[in-house]
Design a protein around this motif. Structure first.
Motif, short mmCIF file in Angstrom:
data_model
loop_
_atom_site.label_atom_id
_atom_site.label_comp_id
_atom_site.label_asym_id
_atom_site.label_seq_id
_atom_site.Cartn_x
_atom_site.Cartn_y
_atom_site.Cartn_z
N THR A 129 0.82 -1.22 0.00
CA THR A 129 0.00 0.00 0.00
C THR A 129 0.85 1.27 0.00
O THR A 129 0.32 2.36 0.13
CB THR A 129 -0.94 0.03 1.22
OG1 THR A 129 -0.15 -0.03 2.41
CG2 THR A 129 -1.91 -1.14 1.18
N GLY A 130 2.17 1.13 -0.12
CA GLY A 130 3.04 2.28 -0.21
C GLY A 130 3.60 2.79 1.11
O GLY A 130 4.29 3.80 1.14
N CYS A 131 3.33 2.10 2.21
CA CYS A 131 3.93 2.47 3.49
C CYS A 131 5.43 2.18 3.42
O CYS A 131 5.86 1.24 2.74
CB CYS A 131 3.32 1.67 4.64
SG CYS A 131 1.57 1.96 4.87
N ARG A 132 6.20 2.95 4.15
CA ARG A 132 7.65 2.75 4.13
C ARG A 132 8.17 2.63 5.55
O ARG A 132 7.83 3.44 6.42
CB ARG A 132 8.34 3.91 3.43
CG ARG A 132 9.80 3.68 3.22
CD ARG A 132 10.38 4.70 2.25
NE ARG A 132 11.81 4.68 2.39
CZ ARG A 132 12.53 5.69 2.83
NH1 ARG A 132 11.97 6.82 3.12
NH2 ARG A 132 13.83 5.58 2.96
N MET A 133 8.98 1.61 5.79
CA MET A 133 9.59 1.38 7.09
C MET A 133 11.11 1.37 6.90
O MET A 133 11.61 0.69 6.00
CB MET A 133 9.12 0.03 7.65
CG MET A 133 9.77 -0.34 8.95
SD MET A 133 9.10 -1.86 9.68
CE MET A 133 9.90 -3.12 8.70
N VAL A 134 11.80 2.14 7.71
CA VAL A 134 13.26 2.15 7.68
C VAL A 134 13.73 1.66 9.04
O VAL A 134 13.37 2.23 10.07
CB VAL A 134 13.81 3.56 7.38
CG1 VAL A 134 15.33 3.56 7.42
CG2 VAL A 134 13.30 4.06 6.04
N VAL A 135 14.53 0.59 9.04
CA VAL A 135 15.00 -0.04 10.28
C VAL A 135 16.50 0.15 10.41
O VAL A 135 17.24 -0.13 9.47
CB VAL A 135 14.65 -1.55 10.28
CG1 VAL A 135 15.23 -2.24 11.50
CG2 VAL A 135 13.15 -1.74 10.21
N SER A 136 16.92 0.62 11.58
CA SER A 136 18.35 0.73 11.86
C SER A 136 18.93 -0.67 12.06
O SER A 136 18.21 -1.66 12.09
CB SER A 136 18.57 1.60 13.10
OG SER A 136 18.00 0.96 14.22
N THR A 137 20.22 -0.75 12.24
CA THR A 137 20.88 -2.03 12.45
C THR A 137 20.34 -2.71 13.70
O THR A 137 20.13 -2.07 14.72
CB THR A 137 22.40 -1.81 12.60
OG1 THR A 137 22.87 -1.12 11.45
CG2 THR A 137 23.14 -3.12 12.75
N LEU A 138 20.12 -4.00 13.60
CA LEU A 138 19.68 -4.78 14.75
C LEU A 138 20.78 -4.82 15.79
O LEU A 138 21.95 -5.02 15.46
CB LEU A 138 19.34 -6.21 14.33
CG LEU A 138 18.05 -6.42 13.58
CD1 LEU A 138 18.06 -7.79 12.90
CD2 LEU A 138 16.86 -6.30 14.50
N GLY A 139 20.39 -4.66 17.05
CA GLY A 139 21.35 -4.77 18.14
C GLY A 139 21.64 -6.22 18.46
O GLY A 139 20.97 -7.14 17.96
N LYS A 140 22.63 -6.46 19.31
CA LYS A 140 22.97 -7.83 19.71
C LYS A 140 21.82 -8.51 20.41
O LYS A 140 21.71 -9.73 20.41
CB LYS A 140 24.21 -7.83 20.59
CG LYS A 140 25.46 -7.49 19.84
CD LYS A 140 26.68 -7.62 20.71
CE LYS A 140 27.90 -7.26 19.88
NZ LYS A 140 29.13 -7.50 20.59
N ASP A 141 20.94 -7.73 21.02
CA ASP A 141 19.77 -8.29 21.71
C ASP A 141 18.58 -8.44 20.77
O ASP A 141 17.46 -8.67 21.21
CB ASP A 141 19.41 -7.43 22.92
CG ASP A 141 19.06 -6.00 22.54
OD1 ASP A 141 19.17 -5.64 21.34
OD2 ASP A 141 18.66 -5.25 23.44
N SER A 142 18.80 -8.28 19.46
CA SER A 142 17.78 -8.40 18.41
C SER A 142 16.73 -7.30 18.45
O SER A 142 15.68 -7.41 17.84
CB SER A 142 17.10 -9.77 18.45
OG SER A 142 18.03 -10.78 18.16
N ARG A 143 17.01 -6.22 19.16
CA ARG A 143 16.10 -5.07 19.17
C ARG A 143 16.48 -4.13 18.04
O ARG A 143 17.63 -4.09 17.61
CB ARG A 143 16.17 -4.34 20.51
CG ARG A 143 15.65 -5.18 21.64
CD ARG A 143 15.52 -4.37 22.92
NE ARG A 143 14.98 -5.18 23.98
CZ ARG A 143 13.70 -5.46 24.15
NH1 ARG A 143 12.81 -4.97 23.33
NH2 ARG A 143 13.29 -6.22 25.14
N PHE A 144 15.49 -3.37 17.56
CA PHE A 144 15.75 -2.40 16.51
C PHE A 144 14.88 -1.18 16.70
O PHE A 144 13.90 -1.19 17.44
CB PHE A 144 15.54 -3.01 15.11
CG PHE A 144 14.15 -3.54 14.86
CD1 PHE A 144 13.15 -2.71 14.36
CD2 PHE A 144 13.83 -4.87 15.11
CE1 PHE A 144 11.87 -3.20 14.11
CE2 PHE A 144 12.56 -5.37 14.87
CZ PHE A 144 11.58 -4.53 14.36
N SER A 145 15.25 -0.12 16.02
CA SER A 145 14.45 1.09 16.00
C SER A 145 14.51 1.65 14.60
O SER A 145 15.28 1.19 13.77
CB SER A 145 14.96 2.11 17.03
OG SER A 145 16.28 2.47 16.73
#
Length: 114
Positions: free
Chosen positions: A12-28
């Motif tokens: 639908t054209g939404c865009r998600m940009v994810v930073s590098t995954l941390g060692k704990d598998s968390r991201f922002s």
């Protein structure tokens, strides 16, 4: 494979940009709704999430929360999904979501979640 780092676009054209995954598998990262959202007030909004360790699970599950940057109302969306790798090595994300808008009172609570 199946690392969420980078830029993703929905059907639908939404865009998600994810930073590098941390060692704990968390991201922002950030999330911008596409034209299908139909709300010109929606701005690029922060997201926070986590993913199963892709080294342990070849097609990991993930979840993330978007707290929408809006002028007039409070909204939060929770996404839950899985990353798949097809036979050509192409990664795709499949996710479900729940959107919660702030309600003015408990009597209005029934219509606050979509």
């Amino acid at each position: 494979q199946c690392l969420l780092s980078g830029s993703w676009r929905s059907d639908t054209g939404c865009r998600m940009v994810v930073s590098t995954l941390g060692k704990d598998s968390r991201f922002s990262g950030s999330y911008l709704p596409g034209p299908a959202a139909g709300d010109s007030e929606l701005l690029t909004s922060p997201l926070e999430g986590s993913q199963q360790d892709a080294g342990l699970v070849p097609q990991p599950t993930f979840s993330f929360i978007v707290n929408w940057q809006l002028r007039e109302t409070a909204r939060t969306t929770a996404f839950l999904g899985q990353c798949y790798v097809d036979t050509n090595g192409e990664e795709t994300l499949h996710a479900l979501w729940l959107l919660r808008e702030a309600a003015d009172s408990p009597a209005e609570d029934w219509k606050a979640t979509r």
